[in-house]
Design an enzyme around this catalytic site. Structure first.
Site, mmCIF file in Angstrom:
data_model
loop_
_atom_site.group_PDB
_atom_site.id
_atom_site.type_symbol
_atom_site.label_atom_id
_atom_site.label_comp_id
_atom_site.label_asym_id
_atom_site.label_seq_id
_atom_site.Cartn_x
_atom_site.Cartn_y
_atom_site.Cartn_z
ATOM 1 N N ASP A 31 0.814 -1.229 0.000
ATOM 2 C CA ASP A 31 0.000 0.000 0.000
ATOM 3 C C ASP A 31 0.843 1.273 0.000
ATOM 4 O O ASP A 31 0.304 2.367 0.186
ATOM 5 C CB ASP A 31 -0.899 0.012 1.251
ATOM 6 C CG ASP A 31 -2.096 -0.913 1.115
ATOM 7 O OD1 ASP A 31 -3.017 -0.579 0.350
ATOM 8 O OD2 ASP A 31 -2.097 -1.988 1.760
ATOM 9 N N GLU B 219 -0.193 9.629 1.491
ATOM 10 C CA GLU B 219 -0.903 10.584 2.360
ATOM 11 C C GLU B 219 -1.063 10.073 3.789
ATOM 12 O O GLU B 219 -1.037 10.846 4.745
ATOM 13 C CB GLU B 219 -2.303 10.855 1.784
ATOM 14 C CG GLU B 219 -3.191 11.644 2.724
ATOM 15 C CD GLU B 219 -4.595 11.857 2.194
ATOM 16 O OE1 GLU B 219 -5.290 10.874 1.893
ATOM 17 O OE2 GLU B 219 -4.995 13.013 2.090
ATOM 18 N N ASP B 220 -1.230 8.768 3.907
ATOM 19 C CA ASP B 220 -1.528 8.211 5.232
ATOM 20 C C ASP B 220 -0.336 8.236 6.183
ATOM 21 O O ASP B 220 -0.501 7.997 7.375
ATOM 22 C CB ASP B 220 -2.048 6.772 5.078
ATOM 23 C CG ASP B 220 -3.406 6.751 4.411
ATOM 24 O OD1 ASP B 220 -4.236 7.616 4.746
ATOM 25 O OD2 ASP B 220 -3.630 5.890 3.540
ATOM 26 N N ARG C 286 0.843 -1.702 7.298
ATOM 27 C CA ARG C 286 1.302 -0.421 6.743
ATOM 28 C C ARG C 286 2.241 0.326 7.686
ATOM 29 O O ARG C 286 2.691 1.424 7.375
ATOM 30 C CB ARG C 286 0.090 0.454 6.387
ATOM 31 C CG ARG C 286 -0.862 -0.208 5.386
ATOM 32 C CD ARG C 286 -1.844 0.778 4.802
ATOM 33 N NE ARG C 286 -1.126 1.846 4.107
ATOM 34 C CZ ARG C 286 -1.700 2.959 3.672
ATOM 35 N NH1 ARG C 286 -2.995 3.142 3.826
ATOM 36 N NH2 ARG C 286 -0.978 3.900 3.072
ATOM 37 N N ARG D 130 -9.092 3.269 11.690
ATOM 38 C CA ARG D 130 -7.640 3.437 11.554
ATOM 39 C C ARG D 130 -7.045 4.455 12.530
ATOM 40 O O ARG D 130 -5.854 4.420 12.822
ATOM 41 C CB ARG D 130 -7.309 3.883 10.123
ATOM 42 C CG ARG D 130 -7.754 2.902 9.037
ATOM 43 C CD ARG D 130 -6.902 1.654 9.034
ATOM 44 N NE ARG D 130 -7.331 0.721 7.998
ATOM 45 C CZ ARG D 130 -6.882 0.735 6.750
ATOM 46 N NH1 ARG D 130 -5.997 1.634 6.372
ATOM 47 N NH2 ARG D 130 -7.325 -0.154 5.879
ATOM 48 N N HIS E 166 -11.918 6.478 5.707
ATOM 49 C CA HIS E 166 -11.228 7.692 6.162
ATOM 50 C C HIS E 166 -12.145 8.906 6.022
ATOM 51 O O HIS E 166 -13.014 8.939 5.139
ATOM 52 C CB HIS E 166 -10.001 7.965 5.275
ATOM 53 C CG HIS E 166 -8.868 7.017 5.453
ATOM 54 N ND1 HIS E 166 -8.214 6.432 4.394
ATOM 55 C CD2 HIS E 166 -8.236 6.569 6.571
ATOM 56 C CE1 HIS E 166 -7.242 5.662 4.845
ATOM 57 N NE2 HIS E 166 -7.228 5.721 6.162
ATOM 58 N N CYS F 25 -4.914 10.498 -1.534
ATOM 59 C CA CYS F 25 -4.078 9.451 -0.912
ATOM 60 C C CYS F 25 -2.698 9.357 -1.546
ATOM 61 O O CYS F 25 -1.771 8.830 -0.937
ATOM 62 C CB CYS F 25 -4.706 8.076 -1.061
ATOM 63 S SG CYS F 25 -6.463 8.051 -0.997
HETATM 64 C C1 CIR Z 1 -5.758 0.946 2.860
HETATM 65 O O1 CIR Z 1 -6.723 0.215 3.062
HETATM 66 O O2 CIR Z 1 -5.108 1.423 3.779
HETATM 67 C C2 CIR Z 1 -5.350 1.259 1.449
HETATM 68 N N1 CIR Z 1 -5.606 0.119 0.627
HETATM 69 C C3 CIR Z 1 -6.070 2.464 0.934
HETATM 70 C C4 CIR Z 1 -5.627 3.718 1.607
HETATM 71 C C5 CIR Z 1 -6.243 4.930 1.028
HETATM 72 N N2 CIR Z 1 -5.709 6.094 1.636
HETATM 73 C C6 CIR Z 1 -6.368 7.203 1.809
HETATM 74 O O3 CIR Z 1 -7.554 7.285 1.528
HETATM 75 N N3 CIR Z 1 -5.727 8.220 2.367
#
Ligand code: CIR
Length: 244
Positions: A54, A59-60, A79, A124, A155, A239
């Site tokens: 991922d 962004e995360d 992650r 999360r 999110h 993201c």
């Molecule tokens: C997840 O489930 O963490 C990733 N597959 C998708 C993350 C998307 N991130 C975001 O919206 N900031």
């Protein structure tokens, strides 16, 4: 402004997703390249790590505001090593702050509008993560305001996104919060709420005509982009970058 993005790893087909779908990694890379070109600002690319499927959802991994980057501890266990490489690169530009267990927070839960950071309470992002966000940013003059999210929303920025410092997109039916103007996104086009506004331009997922029209009427130059492969992994436009 500089944008930080992270390459799509070879393992991207194994990215987390609520509903499994076959991801075309080559197509994801083409879409990522088009996204990078559409940003219209200098782009710094962090190399992908194939051990982190991922990792292109950069962004995360950090929340950047007021000259500091809070490096997150993502809520998904798979992650939690993603931020390391991002912290090294961001550290060349801004002050770095960290968070530690039990705090978890995903950058996708944070939406800065003017001097306020709205933060989603999600699967999360936990209370300790929100407390750390406030500890880092409130002394720097930013207000941190938690927003409750329905369980099925991954999110906060799945249902809204900033449009400059006084406006946001928001999916119709989601309870309003804050005191800014709203460009409504019909529930049938909810995926399109996650736009990336850069000045007067707004990047939007391709194929959502009502949202595109609403943004054009709101005065934006609308730039549609293909996001099909990222959507299969529950990702969208914000993201894929961190803007500082
Ligand atoms: C997840 O489930 O963490 C990733 N597959 C998708 C993350 C998307 N991130 C975001 O919206 N900031």
């Amino acid at each position: 402004m500089i944008a930080f993005v992270r390459d799509v790893p070879t393992s991207f087909a194994k990215a987390l997703c609520a509903t499994p779908a076959a991801i075309d990694v080559a197509e994801a890379r083409r879409q990522h390249a088009a996204y990078r070109a559409a940003l219209g600002v200098p782009v710094t690319v962090v190399a992908a790590d194939d051990a982190l499927p991922d990792c292109c959802f950069i962004e995360d991994t950090a929340v950047v505001a007021g000259g500091v980057a809070l490096i997150t501890r993502p809520g998904a266990a798979s992650r939690q090593r993603e931020p390391d490489a991002v912290a090294r690169v961001l550290g060349e530009h801004v002050e770095i702050a960290h968070m530690s267990a039990p705090a978890t927070l995903d950058g996708g839960d944070c939406m800065r509008v003017g001097q306020t950071i709205y933060v989603g309470r999600s699967a999360r992002t936990n209370e300790a993560g929100i407390a750390r966000l406030a500890e880092v940013f409130e002394p720097r003059g930013l207000r941190v305001v938690p927003v409750d999210l329905p369980r099925e929303v991954l999110h906060l920025k799945c249902v809204c996104a900033p449009l400059g410092d006084d406006r946001i997109t928001l999916v119709t039916g989601v309870p309003r919060f804050g005191s800014f103007a709203v460009v409504e996104v019909p529930a049938a086009e909810s995926y399109a709420a996650n736009v990336l506004a850069i000045g007067s331009r707004v990047l939007i997922a391709d194929g959502f005509p009502q949202t595109a029209d609403a943004l054009a009427r709101a005065g934006f130059d609308v730039v549609p982009l293909a996001t099909t492969e990222f959507r299969k992994a529950d990702g969208a436009l914000t993201c894929l970058s961190i803007l500082i």
